[in-house]
Design an enzyme around this catalytic site. Structure first.
Site, PDB file in Angstrom:
ATOM      1  N   ASN A 131       7.684  35.410  44.006  1.00  0.00           N
ATOM      2  CA  ASN A 131       7.957  34.980  42.589  1.00  0.00           C
ATOM      3  C   ASN A 131       6.634  33.932  42.319  1.00  0.00           C
ATOM      4  OD1 ASN A 131       8.766  33.488  40.211  1.00  0.00           O
ATOM      5  ND2 ASN A 131      10.948  33.847  40.576  1.00  0.00           N
ATOM      6  N   THR A 132       5.669  34.351  41.625  1.00  0.00           N
ATOM      7  CA  THR A 132       4.753  33.761  41.207  1.00  0.00           C
ATOM      8  C   THR A 132       4.740  32.543  40.419  1.00  0.00           C
ATOM      9  OG1 THR A 132       3.849  35.137  39.692  1.00  0.00           O
ATOM     10  CG2 THR A 132       3.087  35.343  42.015  1.00  0.00           C
ATOM     11  N   CYS A 133       5.861  32.772  39.598  1.00  0.00           N
ATOM     12  CA  CYS A 133       6.088  31.549  38.489  1.00  0.00           C
ATOM     13  C   CYS A 133       6.666  30.595  39.144  1.00  0.00           C
ATOM     14  CB  CYS A 133       7.106  32.047  37.363  1.00  0.00           C
ATOM     15  SG  CYS A 133       6.453  33.536  36.575  1.00  0.00           S
ATOM     16  N   SER A 134       7.528  30.603  40.341  1.00  0.00           N
ATOM     17  CA  SER A 134       8.318  29.596  40.853  1.00  0.00           C
ATOM     18  C   SER A 134       7.607  29.068  42.225  1.00  0.00           C
ATOM     19  CB  SER A 134       9.696  29.803  41.134  1.00  0.00           C
ATOM     20  OG  SER A 134      10.358  30.078  39.918  1.00  0.00           O
TER      21      SER A 134
END
Length: 952
Positions: A918-921
């Protein structure tokens, strides 16, 4: 009628009879002026107007017995005789100042009857300790021991120096323009005035019809004007005639200016001189005294034991009965019947003193000068030692009086810490003349005696609100350099005084503030650093107080008082000075830690934080990023699009776009051998391209993402309005940068000539055309004299002219893509890191920052993962970073703040699943692989295909 031989004879004999045989003469050579610790009374007047000196017991003060004390240089000062009466008259003896032994100053005017006079006590100066007086034709001057110059009388030509509002000032007025200058001597002419500072600066004002002010014109001045032509002349004495002026240097040189019709300037001419001009006939003679009469001048040369005269001789004032004007200095023929008794017999013990009154010349042959020219009060080592050793109650009142006298006066403070060995004579806009080490030495002594320290601090605090906002001379700025080092205490009084000092500095007009900045820039690095630390410490104190009051609910977070920001303004100016002088002091010395507390307490981008951002030097990079993020959040629209992006997708977009646009096949940028990307010289084929690329970079900054274009530092300087330097050219084109530096460093003309260079540059491209850097540049060879211009024009062409259109488009797009404005707080190097990200990594620090969910650090899968990871090549590690975060760069806030998590996804058959993220988190979902080999295979497959990689 003049008084020729017989006056000389009378004075010579009378002087010998009055002198005490046991007194020893002081040295005849010129010495730098020095002020004593104790007051003395002496007259310094216009040389053509006699300054009288007579003992208190004398039955009268006849004109023949009144002696002018117009010496070339004040010598080492001693305890004065308190029973002396000092008087000074104008040239025709119609106006006389009398300073009595008890300190009372009075003035006398002759009435119509020569036998009568009218006397008035100058009671307005009753509370002043007057040390020097001078008389003009119709005006008077008095210098106080506290450094104040007072004038009164006629002011038709501005000779009082207090402005031209009125033509008559009956009561003494302070000459405001000189109040901060430590004066050594004052002089009055017919209708003009002059003053000399302890550091040899000369000021003149009043009538100027013949150029007697030495300012290069014939315009009157109603306020003191600095004679720039005498800068560094080392002036120690000045004498004024009716319409001419003579100046004596410490090295024994004489220059004159003003009216020359009678030859009184000594230049073998009757021409007037508007600027100071050296008397060539006296060159090398080492004159020790100079005196101006109404239209004649006297000088004394001790090495030759001769008095020289020049100018009008109509009344015998040149030593002969009557003679026409004398245009060059010639020796006076002294009377033969006194020669053996005084001139020769007492040669080993005599001291010669010359006096010039209106149309009179007087030569005194004396065994000792029994009165010394006195000046303003300044600190002396013996006096200071007495302060600290005799601070008992019986001496304390006297000590307090002296402290009050010196530290309530800009002039006295300025004159107390002068550089030794004549260095202070070099005072200018670049050189302060202050011995900062002496200031620090005094502070260390003072800090050990709280009573003394508190008294000094009290007087300084009272002085600060009255500091001038329009200084008249470089010497006025000394007080701004001295006072910070006297206020180093950490008590409330010191902080309060520091705030008042900051207020005074910020009231300076811009041109004067620039002078102060120049003086700051020339401080020794250790002193400059200490100055920075002092202002930074007070700024911390102010902001700590603000934070405390906000937390207690005593203040709202939207208000900052002026006194809380003025020291920040000083700190920011000091930072700018530091940057111009090559960053002698590290940037962290300017940081104010309390800024972070204010950011956290504010929560939103409010007015208090907005004010603080005017002083970016107090923010470290992390705090600048926080401010930038807060501003961007404030500007963001509250409405969201249908899609959801928490940062990962947009970061990947900017990363892919930057890499694609910088590919050589795109043809957008020039890719240089240095590996950097730069604008093409001709961008007509890329119309609108750089507007879009600029927009893309601005959007990346606004969305807190990196856009890893390989731009040089020069681009970020241009974005921030900072001119690129030669080092930036060397970054882009190393060979060209080194060549230009070599041209600047070359000391031999013939080597530059052998290069056969002219003012052209070969433009890269298909035609390799030569571009002229200036008009007719192909015909202008590069020489030692014009090489700096060549380098500047070369740099301007590379960084400005050749890329004007593409950069303007890029800048326009950048501003469109990032509507925030506080990104301009960043330094070029910081903005580069924020936009491009960090490219150097400490992978072990990354491991330390990882958190785990449904895993423990000691689990076998985790141990296998880090064993595999640390053995990967650098490029594979960066690919993993891009897999987890969307970028192979660490964001600007640094690796120590970059965190990601490793989570067990709970897959039923772990060996059959790839890791995903999960690149956002910044979350890595890592299955529990059974073997290290399987973990490595699955990890590499996932990271090598990370773009557009996702779950079905």
């Amino acid at each position: 009628m003049g008084i020729p031989y017989f006056i000389i004879k009378t004075v010579l004999r009378a002087s010998l009879q009055r002198e005490s045989p046991e007194q020893q003469p002081p040295p005849a050579e010129p010495a730098a002026p020095r002020s004593p610790a104790a007051p003395a009374l002496a007259a310094q007047g216009s040389a053509f107007a006699g300054c009288g000196l007579a003992g208190a017991g004398d039955p009268g003060t006849g004109r023949a017995r009144s002696a002018s004390r117009c010496r070339g240089t004040p010598q080492e000062l001693t305890q004065p005789r308190r029973n002396e009466k000092v008087q000074c008259s104008n040239h025709d003896a119609t106006h006389t100042l009398v300073l009595s032994p008890d300190g009372n100053l009075s003035e006398e005017w002759a009435t119509a009857s020569a036998d009568c006079s009218k006397t008035r006590l100058v009671k307005e100066l009753g509370n002043q300790d007057i040390v020097q007086i001078a008389c003009g034709d119709q005006h008077a001057m008095a210098l106080s021991r506290g450094g104040g110059l007072f004038t009164w009388g006629q002011n038709a030509h501005g000779q009082l120096g207090v402005g031209s509002q009125t033509t008559l000032v009956p009561q003494p007025q302070l000459v405001e323009r000189l109040k901060g200058i430590p004066l050594a001597q004052i002089a009055a002419g017919g209708a003009h005035s002059a003053a000399v500072s302890l550091s040899g600066a000369v000021y003149s004002w009043g009538k100027n019809n013949f150029g007697q002010l030495g300012l290069g014109d014939t315009e009157d001045r109603d306020r003191p004007s600095y004679i720039g032509a005498l800068e560094h002349w080392k002036t120690v004495f000045i004498s004024c005639g009716a319409d001419h002026t003579a100046v004596l240097s410490k090295d024994g040189l004489v220059c004159t200016f003003g009216a020359g019709g009678a030859g009184q300037l000594g230049h073998n001419s009757t021409r007037n001189e508007l600027m100071p001009r050296v008397v060539a006939e006296l060159w090398g003679a080492r004159v020790s005294q100079v005196a101006c009469g109404r239209q004649h001048t006297l000088v004394y040369v001790p090495s030759l034991d001769k008095v020289y005269s020049f100018g009008s001789g109509e009344e015998g004032q040149l030593g002969d009965e009557r003679k026409p004007n004398q245009l060059i200095p010639l020796p006076i023929n002294l009377p033969v019947n006194t020669g053996k008794s005084c001139w020769e017999k007492n040669r080993s013990q005599k001291v010669i003193e010359i006096i010039a009154r209106g149309n009179q010349s007087i030569v005194l042959c004396k065994k000792n000068k029994n009165s010394y020219s006195n000046g303003i009060a300044t600190l002396q080592d013996k006096e200071v030692d007495a302060w600290f050793s005799n601070s008992s109650s019986q001496h304390w009142e006297s000590i307090k009086k002296n402290i009050r006298l010196i530290f309530s006066s800009e002039a006295c403070i300025s004159g107390s810490f002068l550089e030794k060995r004549d260095k202070h004579f070099k005072t200018s806009k670049e050189v302060s003349g202050v011995d900062i080490s002496a200031v620090q030495h005094f502070y260390k002594k003072m800090s050990k005696k709280p009573k003394v320290f508190q008294e000094v601090q009290k007087e300084i605090e009272k002085l600060l609100p009255s500091l001038s906002s329009s200084p008249n001379s470089p010497e006025n700025f000394r007080v701004y350099l001295i006072l910070p080092f006297l206020l180093q205490g950490e008590d409330d009084g010191s902080f309060r005084s520091f705030r008042l000092l900051a207020q005074a500095i910020m009231k300076l007009q811009p041109e004067y503030l620039q002078t102060l900045e120049c003086l700051w820039s020339n401080l020794e690095t250790s002193f400059f650093k200490e100055l920075v630390i002092l202002y930074q410490r007070v700024s911390q104190k102010n902001l700590s107080q603000f934070v405390m009051e906000v937390r207690r609910g005593l203040r709202n977070t939207y208000s900052l008082h002026p006194h809380e920001t003025e020291t920040l303004q000083i700190l920011q100016i000091l930072y700018q000075v530091n940057s111009r002088t090559g960053f002698r002091v590290q940037e962290n010395n300017f940081y104010v830690p309390q800024v972070k507390e204010i950011i956290q307490s504010c929560g939103t981008f409010n007015m208090a934080l907005w004010k603080l951002t005017k002083y970016p030097c107090i923010f470290d990079m992390q705090n600048k990023i926080l401010v930038h993020n807060m501003e961007c959040n404030t500007l963001s629209s509250p409405f969201c699009d249908a899609g959801v992006d928490e940062g990962g997708l947009s970061q990947e977009l900017f990363s892919v776009a930057a890499r694609t646009l910088c590919q050589p096949s795109s043809g957008v940028f020039r890719r240089l051998a240095s590996g950097l990307a730069w604008f093409p010289s001709e961008a007509s084929s890329c119309e609108g391209t750089f507007l879009r690329i600029g927009t893309l970079c601005g959007m990346a900054l606004y969305n807190r993402c990196t856009a890893p274009f390989p731009f040089p530092r020069a681009l970020y300087k241009k974005l921030l309005g900072v001119a690129p330097a030669l080092e930036d050219l060397e970054e882009l084109w190393p060979a060209a940068g080194r060549s230009l530096q070599g041209i600047l460093d070359e000391e031999h003309d013939h080597i530059l000539e052998s290069l056969d260079m002219d003012f052209t540059i070969m433009e890269e491209g298909g035609s390799m055309a030569a571009v002229e850097l200036k008009k007719n540049g192909a015909n202008i060879p590069v020489t030692k004299d014009n090489r700096k211009e060549f380098v500047d024009l070369y740099m301007n062409y590379v960084f400005n002219e050749s890329i004007r259109k593409p950069f303007e488009d890029f800048m326009q797009g950048f501003l469109r893509g990032c509507p925030a404005i506080k990104w301009k707080m960043f330094l070029p190097v910081e903005l580069q890191i924020v936009l491009q990200g960090h490219t150097k990594f400490d992978w072990h620090l990354l491991e330390e920052n990882v958190t785990y969910e449904r895993y423990k650090r000691v689990d076998r899968t985790i141990r296998n993962f880090w064993t595999v990871f640390h053995k990967l090549p650098e490029e594979k590690k960066k690919m993993f970073l891009a897999f987890v975060s969307g970028s192979d760069r660490i964001p600007g806030y640094g690796l120590e703040h970059f965190k990601f998590s490793i989570v067990d996804p709970g897959a039923p058959n772990p060996d059959e699943h790839y890791p995903f993220a999960n690149t956002c988190s910044h979350i890595l979902f890592l299955p529990r692989y059974s073997r290290k080999r399987i973990l490595k295979k699955m990890l590499l497959c996932a990271t090598e295909h990370n773009e557009n990689f996702g779950l079905a």
